[in-house]
Design a protein around this motif. Sequence first.
Motif, PDB file in Angstrom:
ATOM      1  N   ALA A 136       0.850  -1.205   0.000  1.00  0.00           N
ATOM      2  CA  ALA A 136       0.000   0.000   0.000  1.00  0.00           C
ATOM      3  C   ALA A 136       0.883   1.251   0.000  1.00  0.00           C
ATOM      4  N   SER A 137       0.418   2.291  -0.689  1.00  0.00           N
ATOM      5  CA  SER A 137       1.184   3.539  -0.714  1.00  0.00           C
ATOM      6  C   SER A 137       0.935   4.326   0.567  1.00  0.00           C
ATOM      7  N   THR A 138       1.947   5.027   1.018  1.00  0.00           N
ATOM      8  CA  THR A 138       1.730   5.907   2.168  1.00  0.00           C
ATOM      9  C   THR A 138       1.904   7.355   1.725  1.00  0.00           C
ATOM     10  N   ILE A 139       1.029   8.173   2.203  1.00  0.00           N
ATOM     11  CA  ILE A 139       1.119   9.610   1.916  1.00  0.00           C
ATOM     12  C   ILE A 139       1.154  10.369   3.237  1.00  0.00           C
ATOM     13  N   VAL A 140       2.248  11.085   3.473  1.00  0.00           N
ATOM     14  CA  VAL A 140       2.250  11.977   4.624  1.00  0.00           C
ATOM     15  C   VAL A 140       1.942  13.366   4.066  1.00  0.00           C
ATOM     16  N   TYR A 159     -10.993  12.222  -1.009  1.00  0.00           N
ATOM     17  CA  TYR A 159     -11.639  11.561  -2.133  1.00  0.00           C
ATOM     18  C   TYR A 159     -10.859  10.310  -2.541  1.00  0.00           C
ATOM     19  N   LEU A 160      -9.535  10.450  -2.664  1.00  0.00           N
ATOM     20  CA  LEU A 160      -8.691   9.316  -3.058  1.00  0.00           C
ATOM     21  C   LEU A 160      -8.784   8.192  -2.039  1.00  0.00           C
ATOM     22  N   LYS A 161      -8.808   8.595  -0.790  1.00  0.00           N
ATOM     23  CA  LYS A 161      -8.888   7.616   0.294  1.00  0.00           C
ATOM     24  C   LYS A 161     -10.166   6.790   0.162  1.00  0.00           C
ATOM     25  N   SER A 162     -11.282   7.502  -0.152  1.00  0.00           N
ATOM     26  CA  SER A 162     -12.532   6.754  -0.245  1.00  0.00           C
ATOM     27  C   SER A 162     -12.603   5.948  -1.541  1.00  0.00           C
ATOM     28  N   LYS A 163     -11.860   6.393  -2.566  1.00  0.00           N
ATOM     29  CA  LYS A 163     -11.901   5.692  -3.846  1.00  0.00           C
ATOM     30  C   LYS A 163     -11.009   4.437  -3.803  1.00  0.00           C
ATOM     31  N   PHE A 164      -9.812   4.585  -3.253  1.00  0.00           N
ATOM     32  CA  PHE A 164      -8.865   3.455  -3.252  1.00  0.00           C
ATOM     33  C   PHE A 164      -8.592   2.996  -1.828  1.00  0.00           C
ATOM     34  N   SER A 165      -9.600   2.950  -1.013  1.00  0.00           N
ATOM     35  CA  SER A 165      -9.425   2.853   0.439  1.00  0.00           C
ATOM     36  C   SER A 165      -8.226   2.018   0.901  1.00  0.00           C
ATOM     37  N   ASP A 166      -8.200   0.756   0.509  1.00  0.00           N
ATOM     38  CA  ASP A 166      -7.193  -0.122   1.098  1.00  0.00           C
ATOM     39  C   ASP A 166      -5.800   0.072   0.525  1.00  0.00           C
ATOM     40  N   ASN A 167      -5.710   0.757  -0.601  1.00  0.00           N
ATOM     41  CA  ASN A 167      -4.404   0.882  -1.239  1.00  0.00           C
ATOM     42  C   ASN A 167      -3.618   2.109  -0.815  1.00  0.00           C
ATOM     43  N   ILE A 168      -4.239   2.996  -0.090  1.00  0.00           N
ATOM     44  CA  ILE A 168      -3.538   4.205   0.336  1.00  0.00           C
ATOM     45  C   ILE A 168      -3.663   4.384   1.846  1.00  0.00           C
ATOM     46  N   LEU A 169      -2.561   4.752   2.449  1.00  0.00           N
ATOM     47  CA  LEU A 169      -2.592   5.131   3.856  1.00  0.00           C
ATOM     48  C   LEU A 169      -2.214   6.600   3.924  1.00  0.00           C
ATOM     49  N   CYS A 210      -1.178  19.048  -5.823  1.00  0.00           N
ATOM     50  CA  CYS A 210      -1.278  17.975  -6.804  1.00  0.00           C
ATOM     51  C   CYS A 210      -2.745  17.735  -7.130  1.00  0.00           C
ATOM     52  N   THR A 211      -3.076  17.750  -8.416  1.00  0.00           N
ATOM     53  CA  THR A 211      -4.456  17.466  -8.805  1.00  0.00           C
ATOM     54  C   THR A 211      -4.716  15.982  -8.612  1.00  0.00           C
ATOM     55  N   GLU A 212      -5.985  15.655  -8.731  1.00  0.00           N
ATOM     56  CA  GLU A 212      -6.379  14.273  -8.542  1.00  0.00           C
ATOM     57  C   GLU A 212      -5.670  13.376  -9.549  1.00  0.00           C
ATOM     58  N   GLU A 213      -5.599  13.816 -10.833  1.00  0.00           N
ATOM     59  CA  GLU A 213      -4.948  13.022 -11.892  1.00  0.00           C
ATOM     60  C   GLU A 213      -3.472  12.808 -11.567  1.00  0.00           C
ATOM     61  N   GLU A 214      -2.806  13.886 -11.175  1.00  0.00           N
ATOM     62  CA  GLU A 214      -1.377  13.783 -10.854  1.00  0.00           C
ATOM     63  C   GLU A 214      -1.135  12.755  -9.756  1.00  0.00           C
ATOM     64  N   LEU A 215      -1.973  12.834  -8.727  1.00  0.00           N
ATOM     65  CA  LEU A 215      -1.797  11.914  -7.604  1.00  0.00           C
ATOM     66  C   LEU A 215      -2.002  10.473  -8.035  1.00  0.00           C
ATOM     67  N   GLU A 216      -3.039  10.265  -8.830  1.00  0.00           N
ATOM     68  CA  GLU A 216      -3.298   8.904  -9.292  1.00  0.00           C
ATOM     69  C   GLU A 216      -2.110   8.372 -10.081  1.00  0.00           C
ATOM     70  N   ILE A 218       1.080   9.401  -9.852  1.00  0.00           N
ATOM     71  CA  ILE A 218       2.199   9.147  -8.932  1.00  0.00           C
ATOM     72  C   ILE A 218       2.002   7.832  -8.191  1.00  0.00           C
ATOM     73  N   LEU A 219       0.791   7.611  -7.722  1.00  0.00           N
ATOM     74  CA  LEU A 219       0.527   6.410  -6.935  1.00  0.00           C
ATOM     75  C   LEU A 219       0.652   5.145  -7.773  1.00  0.00           C
ATOM     76  N   ASN A 220       0.169   5.221  -9.027  1.00  0.00           N
ATOM     77  CA  ASN A 220       0.280   4.065  -9.913  1.00  0.00           C
ATOM     78  C   ASN A 220       1.732   3.750 -10.233  1.00  0.00           C
ATOM     79  N   LEU A 221       2.506   4.823 -10.473  1.00  0.00           N
ATOM     80  CA  LEU A 221       3.918   4.643 -10.808  1.00  0.00           C
ATOM     81  C   LEU A 221       4.647   3.933  -9.677  1.00  0.00           C
ATOM     82  N   ASN A 222       4.229   4.247  -8.510  1.00  0.00           N
ATOM     83  CA  ASN A 222       4.939   3.715  -7.361  1.00  0.00           C
ATOM     84  C   ASN A 222       4.545   2.296  -6.993  1.00  0.00           C
ATOM     85  N   LYS A 223       3.483   1.838  -7.644  1.00  0.00           N
ATOM     86  CA  LYS A 223       2.981   0.533  -7.256  1.00  0.00           C
ATOM     87  C   LYS A 223       3.887  -0.596  -7.720  1.00  0.00           C
TER      88      LYS A 223
END
Lengths: 223, 414
Positions: A136-140, A159-169, A210-216, A218-223
């Motif tokens: 899971a990705s972590t975001i501080v 919003y991201l948290k509720s969309k990808f709940s288990d994949n982001i902390l 960071c816009t929603e698209e940018e974050l998505e 970044i998170l995908n890249l890191n997966k």
Amino acid sequence: MKSKKPLDVKTLVSALIISAILFGAGLFTGFLINKERLSGIEKEMKNVITDVENFQLQFLFFDVLGENATCPLLKATLLDINKNSYEIGSKLTSYGSDSEIHDYNEYINLKKEYSRLLISYWLLANKLRTVCNYNASTIVYFFSKDCARCDDQGFILTYLKSKFSDNILIFALDADLDEPSVQVLKKYYNITTTTEPALVINGKLYQKFCTEEELEKILNLNK
Amino acid sequence: MMLWVTALNFVAWYIFIFISVVWIMVLLQNRENFYENKSYRSLPTVSVLVPAYNEEKTIGKTIRSLLNLDYPKNLLEIIVINDASTDKTGKIAEYFSKQGKIKLLTNKKNRGKAYSLNRGIRHAKGELIACIDADSIVEPQILKKMVGYFDDKNVAAVTPALRVWKTTNFLEKIQHAEYLLNVFLRKALAFIDAIHVTPGVFSIYRKSVLLEVGGFETDNLTEDMEIALKIHKFGYKIENSINAKSYTLCPDRWKDLLKQRIRWYRGAIQNSLKYRKMFFNPKYGNLGVFFLPINFLAVMSIIVIFFVMAWNYIGMALNYLWKLYLINWDVSILLQGINLEYLITNIVSTQFFLALLGLAVGAYVLYISFKMNNEPISENKPGYFMYLIFFPFILMCFWALALMYEILRFKREW
């Protein structure tokens, strides 16, 4: 017919008092609700604190049970806590943004306690990532009252948290808080400004909105 | 929100609640006199003036209701002043005048209501002058219920309880509630000798006083307010009978309502400025020391409340839309409940409780207004609730517009 009763000072004064009582009742109800809200948050925080302590305890299972048995257990606990802790964070933030008079000291203490909790929780999550190979990705997220876009950034994260709940902390920290552990973390990630949102995503710093698209992305890249 | 806006808003709410409490107390203290029927020593002569401009649809009914008045015919005269109407108003009035039932005066040019009334006063033979718009009717007993007040030599005018005539459409239903509230307020004002408007629907004046004060002012947007203030200025009293019922048509289209209210409120501003010396002047008793200033404060505080609320809630709505834009309008996720809490924590605040309190006080005042008029709320639920919740905002927009027009010095049109 009885004669008319004119408007006298006595009437006016009683009206002043009655309306003051009514008005005071309105204000007081608002005050009570605020108080209630804060104590509600406090109660929930206590729960999270217990959860985190429990989590720390579970780490000790490693030695006895080994990682195969312990990792699934820890993962479930981690996700459970994260959901609660993020909700509390957003409640605390919205409570603070509200201009009404509240018990400022109590509120700051709550926030400090909460920050320490979040950081220890974040440390545990990182440990889990390495020990259990948990991906899971972590975001501080460091927000500040000087940062105009933080409100928007926080919303996107929610919003991201509720969309990808288990994949982001997500760990939201108030960068303005006079709390040593928060300041240490800021220094470590070399966060220099408080006018922009600062996001540490899987260990990498992004010091901008960071816009929603940018974050998505970044998170995908890191997966 | 800035601190001073919050403070101002709190003050505004306090004023609103204070005024409501004052009205309730005044009525409670005078509740025994509420439905009093003032008896008369002897019936005076009365001239009823009906200024009419293009009222072909209603003037027939107005005249018939006047002919139905329970009053000795030798003491009553009805004078219709046709203000150069371009429709059949003149013909209808002629029909009645040819039968000798009314007197008809016709203006060669359209001169306005105040001019017509003044012309009527010059021709009137009665000791008392009743004025009624040609879109209104009265109950037969109305005169007998009102003339008794003139036994007191200091009384220069008496106002009836004015209600709306038809309540078919939604807008009329709302105004029905509003007029009932005004019946209540006018009675409360009568108790403290502070009636500031004598509405054009069967207010009765003492003719000698009308002549003494120089009649109605012709270039005034609300001559019915001007005359009332002028009567006070000359040291006379204005009474109110809550049992005397008159009915008028009210605007049934938003456009007409807007036009009417802009005129009323600009008139209120115009006359407040004209009679500004009455403000805080102990010579004018409760009217000068209490009502005029507090009424001004009330209007101001409601404008403040309105704008603060609009600012808050419109700001919140815009912010919410902006947030939706940030997540590419992905509403489905929000509907899962994460943002319900966000919304609640933002709305439920002290402001919110003040608004609830204001609503409760307003609901109570409106409730007693209905009750005192013997009109069950159940018969006009939409009017009651919409007037309570929604209409103040509309009226505030009208007030704000009227204020703006006055500040920008737009031409004052009747």
